[in-house]
Scaffold this motif. Structure first.
Motif, PDB file in Angstrom:
ATOM      1  N   ILE A  55       0.868  -1.172   0.000  1.00 21.58           N
ATOM      2  CA  ILE A  55       0.000   0.000   0.000  1.00 21.58           C
ATOM      3  C   ILE A  55       0.906   1.223   0.000  1.00 21.58           C
ATOM      4  N   GLU A  56       0.637   2.117  -0.944  1.00 20.59           N
ATOM      5  CA  GLU A  56       1.492   3.287  -1.162  1.00 20.59           C
ATOM      6  C   GLU A  56       0.659   4.562  -1.144  1.00 20.59           C
ATOM      7  N   GLN A  62       3.807   2.232   2.447  1.00 23.40           N
ATOM      8  CA  GLN A  62       3.517   2.444   3.868  1.00 23.40           C
ATOM      9  C   GLN A  62       3.166   1.155   4.604  1.00 23.40           C
ATOM     10  N   GLY A  63       2.990   0.067   3.863  1.00 23.93           N
ATOM     11  CA  GLY A  63       2.669  -1.198   4.505  1.00 23.93           C
ATOM     12  C   GLY A  63       2.613  -2.308   3.484  1.00 23.93           C
ATOM     13  N   ASP A  84       1.824 -12.202   6.876  1.00 24.83           N
ATOM     14  CA  ASP A  84       2.235 -10.951   7.507  1.00 24.83           C
ATOM     15  C   ASP A  84       1.388  -9.792   7.016  1.00 24.83           C
ATOM     16  N   LEU A  85       1.005  -8.942   7.957  1.00 21.86           N
ATOM     17  CA  LEU A  85       0.338  -7.676   7.657  1.00 21.86           C
ATOM     18  C   LEU A  85       1.039  -6.636   8.511  1.00 21.86           C
ATOM     19  N   TYR A  96      -5.126   1.998   6.316  1.00 21.76           N
ATOM     20  CA  TYR A  96      -4.283   1.210   5.418  1.00 21.76           C
ATOM     21  C   TYR A  96      -4.378  -0.289   5.702  1.00 21.76           C
ATOM     22  N   GLY A  97      -4.393  -0.658   6.973  1.00 15.97           N
ATOM     23  CA  GLY A  97      -4.533  -2.072   7.312  1.00 15.97           C
ATOM     24  C   GLY A  97      -5.860  -2.635   6.836  1.00 15.97           C
TER      25      GLY A  97
END
Length: 158
Positions: A55-56, A62-63, A84-85, A96-97
C-alpha cells in the motif's frame, strides 16, 4: 490517496524492510534471518511461494501484506493465508490495514477461496481488537504446531 498494488522483484528491499520492522514490533528480531537474496528467490523466483501487496501513498510504500494459498479439504476449496500484515506505525489509523485486508478479501473471492485466515500473537491486543471489529473470529479450539530446525531435519531423515 493510497493505492494497493502487487509487489514485484524491484520491491524486494522494501518488503524486507517491512518484514524486519514487523519482527521488531513482534519482539522476534532475533529469529528474523531473512535476507534480500532468499526473499527474492522465494517471492519472485522460478516457483514463487507467496505474493505481496504493497500500500502506497504520495510518500511511497507504507505497509504490506504477504499471503499464499492453502487448501481446505472440508470445503474442497483453496483459501488464502495471510502470513504478515504490517503498516508503518506512523501511518496507522489511516485505514491502510483495513484497505489491505479488504483487497485480500476481494482476491479470495475472485479466486474462489473459501476463507481468509491468519494468526496473531495472543498479546497483540490492538491487532486482535482490529480483527474482531472486521468480523474475524478467533479459532480458539485450534493450536498451531511447528517443526523447524533440528526437529524438522531429524524427522525428514528418520
Amino acid at each position: 490517496m493510497a493505492e494497493i498494488r502487487f509487489a514485484d522483484e524491484r520491491d524486494t528491499e522494501t518488503i524486507l524492510r517491512f518484514i524486519r520492522a514487523l519482527a521488531e514490533y513482534e519482539k522476534l528480531s532475533d529469529v528474523c534471518v531473512a535476507d534480500a537474496e532468499s526473499l527474492r528467490g522465494s517471492l519472485f523466483g522460478i516457483r514463487p511461494y507467496a505474493e505481496v501487496l504493497l500500500i502506497e501513498d504520495a510518500n511511497g510504500p507504507q505497509g504490506f501484506a504477504l499471503f499464499f494459498h492453502n487448501f481446505s479439504t472440508f470445503l474442497a476449496k483453496p483459501g488464502l493465508y495471510l502470513e504478515d500484515l504490517f503498516v508503518d506505525p506512523a501511518q496507522r489509523g489511516k485505514g491502510y490495514g483495513k484497505a489491505l485486508l479488504k483487497r485480500l478479501a476481494e482476491i479470495a473471492v475472485e479466486r474462489g477461496c473459501g476463507r481468509l485466515e491468519w494468526s496473531v500473537l495472543d498479546w497483540n491486543k490492538p491487532s486482535i481488537d482490529f480483527y474482531l471489529s472486521l468480523g474475524a473470529k478467533p479459532m480458539d479450539e485450534w493450536t498451531i504446531y511447528r517443526l523447524e530446525g533440528d526437529s524438522l531435519t531429524g524427522l525428514a531423515r528418520s
